[in-house]
Scaffold this motif. Structure first.
Motif, PDB file in Angstrom:
ATOM      1  N   LEU A 123       0.841  -1.195   0.000  1.00  0.00           N
ATOM      2  CA  LEU A 123       0.000   0.000   0.000  1.00  0.00           C
ATOM      3  C   LEU A 123       0.878   1.248   0.000  1.00  0.00           C
ATOM      4  O   LEU A 123       1.795   1.385   0.814  1.00  0.00           O
ATOM      5  CB  LEU A 123      -0.902  -0.007   1.235  1.00  0.00           C
ATOM      6  N   LEU A 124       0.582   2.171  -0.914  1.00  0.00           N
ATOM      7  CA  LEU A 124       1.321   3.429  -0.990  1.00  0.00           C
ATOM      8  C   LEU A 124       0.573   4.577  -0.327  1.00  0.00           C
ATOM      9  O   LEU A 124       1.180   5.525   0.155  1.00  0.00           O
ATOM     10  CB  LEU A 124       1.596   3.790  -2.455  1.00  0.00           C
ATOM     11  N   GLY A 125      -0.734   4.527  -0.352  1.00  0.00           N
ATOM     12  CA  GLY A 125      -1.509   5.625   0.209  1.00  0.00           C
ATOM     13  C   GLY A 125      -2.985   5.309   0.162  1.00  0.00           C
ATOM     14  O   GLY A 125      -3.418   4.338  -0.462  1.00  0.00           O
ATOM     15  N   ALA A 126      -3.772   6.130   0.861  1.00  0.00           N
ATOM     16  CA  ALA A 126      -5.220   5.956   0.894  1.00  0.00           C
ATOM     17  C   ALA A 126      -5.853   7.310   1.087  1.00  0.00           C
ATOM     18  O   ALA A 126      -5.291   8.203   1.723  1.00  0.00           O
ATOM     19  CB  ALA A 126      -5.624   5.004   2.023  1.00  0.00           C
ATOM     20  N   GLY A 127      -7.050   7.466   0.533  1.00  0.00           N
ATOM     21  CA  GLY A 127      -7.764   8.715   0.688  1.00  0.00           C
ATOM     22  C   GLY A 127      -9.214   8.528   0.310  1.00  0.00           C
ATOM     23  O   GLY A 127      -9.525   7.925  -0.712  1.00  0.00           O
ATOM     24  N   GLY A 128     -10.132   9.037   1.157  1.00  0.00           N
ATOM     25  CA  GLY A 128     -11.532   8.835   0.883  1.00  0.00           C
ATOM     26  C   GLY A 128     -11.817   7.339   0.836  1.00  0.00           C
ATOM     27  O   GLY A 128     -11.481   6.585   1.730  1.00  0.00           O
ATOM     28  N   MET A 129     -12.397   6.881  -0.262  1.00  0.00           N
ATOM     29  CA  MET A 129     -12.721   5.467  -0.423  1.00  0.00           C
ATOM     30  C   MET A 129     -11.670   4.724  -1.237  1.00  0.00           C
ATOM     31  O   MET A 129     -11.746   3.510  -1.400  1.00  0.00           O
ATOM     32  CB  MET A 129     -14.091   5.329  -1.102  1.00  0.00           C
ATOM     33  N   ALA A 130     -10.712   5.430  -1.790  1.00  0.00           N
ATOM     34  CA  ALA A 130      -9.735   4.820  -2.686  1.00  0.00           C
ATOM     35  C   ALA A 130      -8.444   4.474  -1.956  1.00  0.00           C
ATOM     36  O   ALA A 130      -8.095   5.078  -0.935  1.00  0.00           O
ATOM     37  CB  ALA A 130      -9.431   5.758  -3.851  1.00  0.00           C
ATOM     38  N   VAL A 131      -7.736   3.481  -2.490  1.00  0.00           N
ATOM     39  CA  VAL A 131      -6.409   3.107  -1.995  1.00  0.00           C
ATOM     40  C   VAL A 131      -5.461   3.060  -3.195  1.00  0.00           C
ATOM     41  O   VAL A 131      -5.891   2.887  -4.335  1.00  0.00           O
ATOM     42  CB  VAL A 131      -6.419   1.741  -1.284  1.00  0.00           C
ATOM     43  N   VAL A 132      -4.177   3.243  -2.922  1.00  0.00           N
ATOM     44  CA  VAL A 132      -3.164   3.212  -3.970  1.00  0.00           C
ATOM     45  C   VAL A 132      -2.113   2.185  -3.602  1.00  0.00           C
ATOM     46  O   VAL A 132      -1.550   2.220  -2.500  1.00  0.00           O
ATOM     47  CB  VAL A 132      -2.500   4.586  -4.175  1.00  0.00           C
ATOM     48  N   HIS A 133      -1.855   1.248  -4.519  1.00  0.00           N
ATOM     49  CA  HIS A 133      -0.869   0.195  -4.299  1.00  0.00           C
ATOM     50  C   HIS A 133       0.275   0.314  -5.303  1.00  0.00           C
ATOM     51  O   HIS A 133       0.071   0.754  -6.443  1.00  0.00           O
ATOM     52  CB  HIS A 133      -1.511  -1.190  -4.476  1.00  0.00           C
ATOM     53  N   ARG A 134       1.449  -0.070  -4.852  1.00  0.00           N
ATOM     54  CA  ARG A 134       2.538  -0.290  -5.794  1.00  0.00           C
ATOM     55  C   ARG A 134       2.158  -1.486  -6.656  1.00  0.00           C
ATOM     56  O   ARG A 134       1.522  -2.437  -6.197  1.00  0.00           O
ATOM     57  CB  ARG A 134       3.829  -0.578  -5.035  1.00  0.00           C
ATOM     58  N   GLY A 135       2.511  -1.431  -7.932  1.00  0.00           N
ATOM     59  CA  GLY A 135       2.183  -2.533  -8.822  1.00  0.00           C
ATOM     60  C   GLY A 135       3.288  -2.807  -9.821  1.00  0.00           C
ATOM     61  O   GLY A 135       4.265  -2.048  -9.921  1.00  0.00           O
TER      62      GLY A 135
END
Length: 311
Positions: free
Chosen positions: A17-29
């Protein structure tokens, strides 16, 4: 919330996991097809239909802004209920840089601000107002160049928030005076945010309670550009990102806009702009804002605009 599938759309291996905000998440891929690292922003299954549509709109607005200073969207789609955006993976962020070096030399600050302004110029030409320019939404590539991200609360031409009249989206410290009063977003709001960011880069002071005074010894063009960018009257600011980029790059004007300078403390002539008094902490949920790297603050829907707003 259940974790996303380890392999998305048969192509993207998801990592940490790289970050999160609101309902979304960001992953390294990792993109198996092109064998390259990526960042994958994800909206989970079961999200409200309005949230899904906003997520799709974010991808369309982001993809519409084509410029070297904007981190590109590489792919978009859905898999097993997970909606996703795929972006380049950047080396770092301006927020991370400022944690290591809170004050930047004028030449370095001017270069970064010019790059952000040029990226915003492309957005404004495409009819998009970013509305959340801040250190966490400016990434840095391997060469240290600024790359603008996160169009999660951006607004296209003629767009509306669908929020109650007394709420505004944004990050308090970087909101223009007119946005704090509830006025519609315009490119001049992004110009203001860059001006606030410039004050922060040069002083090391996060603008929580007003703009800090600029250092006395600055290149005239940089000094003039930053004062113009934070003029309280939006009609007297550079009109958009292109105008601000030109001002940052060019010689200082022979005369600043009327009212741009107000005598300050001591020998400097930099204004200390007030920020409206703090209001009680009331919050509204914000969907689908995030960051490609960890460390970006969430954009917030602020109630009570006519009064004050706080983070």
């Amino acid at each position: 919330m259940a974790p996303p599938p380890p392999l998305l759309a048969g192509r993207y291996d998801l990592g940490g996991l790289l970050g999160a905000g609101g309902m979304a998440v960001v992953h390294r891929g990792h993109d198996r097809v092109l064998d390259r690292p990526v960042a994958v922003k994800l909206l989970p299954p079961g999200s409200p239909a309005a949230a899904v549509e906003r997520f799709r709109d974010e991808g369309r607005r982001h993809a519409a802004v084509r410029h070297p200073g904007v981190l590109p969207v590489l792919d978009a789609g859905a898999d097993r209920g997970w909606h996703f955006l795929v972006l380049e993976l950047a080396a770092g962020s301006l927020a991370q840089l400022l944690r290591r070096r809170p004050v930047l030399p004028p030449a370095e600050a001017a270069a970064l601000l010019g790059q952000v302004a040029a990226a915003l110029a492309a957005a404004h030409r495409a009819g998009v107002v970013h509305r959340d320019v801040k250190p966490g939404n400016v990434l840095l590539d391997d060469g240290g160049r600024a790359r603008l991200i996160d169009f999660g609360i951006s607004l296209g031409a003629g767009g509306v928030d669908g929020l109650p009249a007394d709420q505004v989206l944004g990050t308090r410290e970087y909101l223009s005076p007119e946005r704090l009063r509830g006025a519609p977003a315009t490119p001049a709001d992004d110009v203001w945010a860059v001006g606030v960011l410039g004050h922060q880069l040069l002083t090391g002071v996060r603008p929580a309670d007003g703009l800090p005074a600029l250092p006395a010894a600055l290149p005239p063009a940089l000094h003039a550009a930053l004062l113009a960018a934070v003029h309280p009257d939006p009609a007297r600011r550079p009109a958009d990102g292109a105008a601000l980029a030109a001002l940052l790059a060019g010689p200082a004007p022979t005369a600043l806009p009327v009212g741009a300078l107000v005598p300050g403390d001591g020998d400097d002539a930099t204004r200390r702009l007030p920020v409206p008094a703090r209001a009680p902490r009331r919050w509204a949920a914000v969907a689908l804002t995030g960051c490609v790297l960890a460390g970006g603050a969430l954009a917030t829907a602020f109630p009570g605009v006519a009064a004050a707003v706080v983070r």
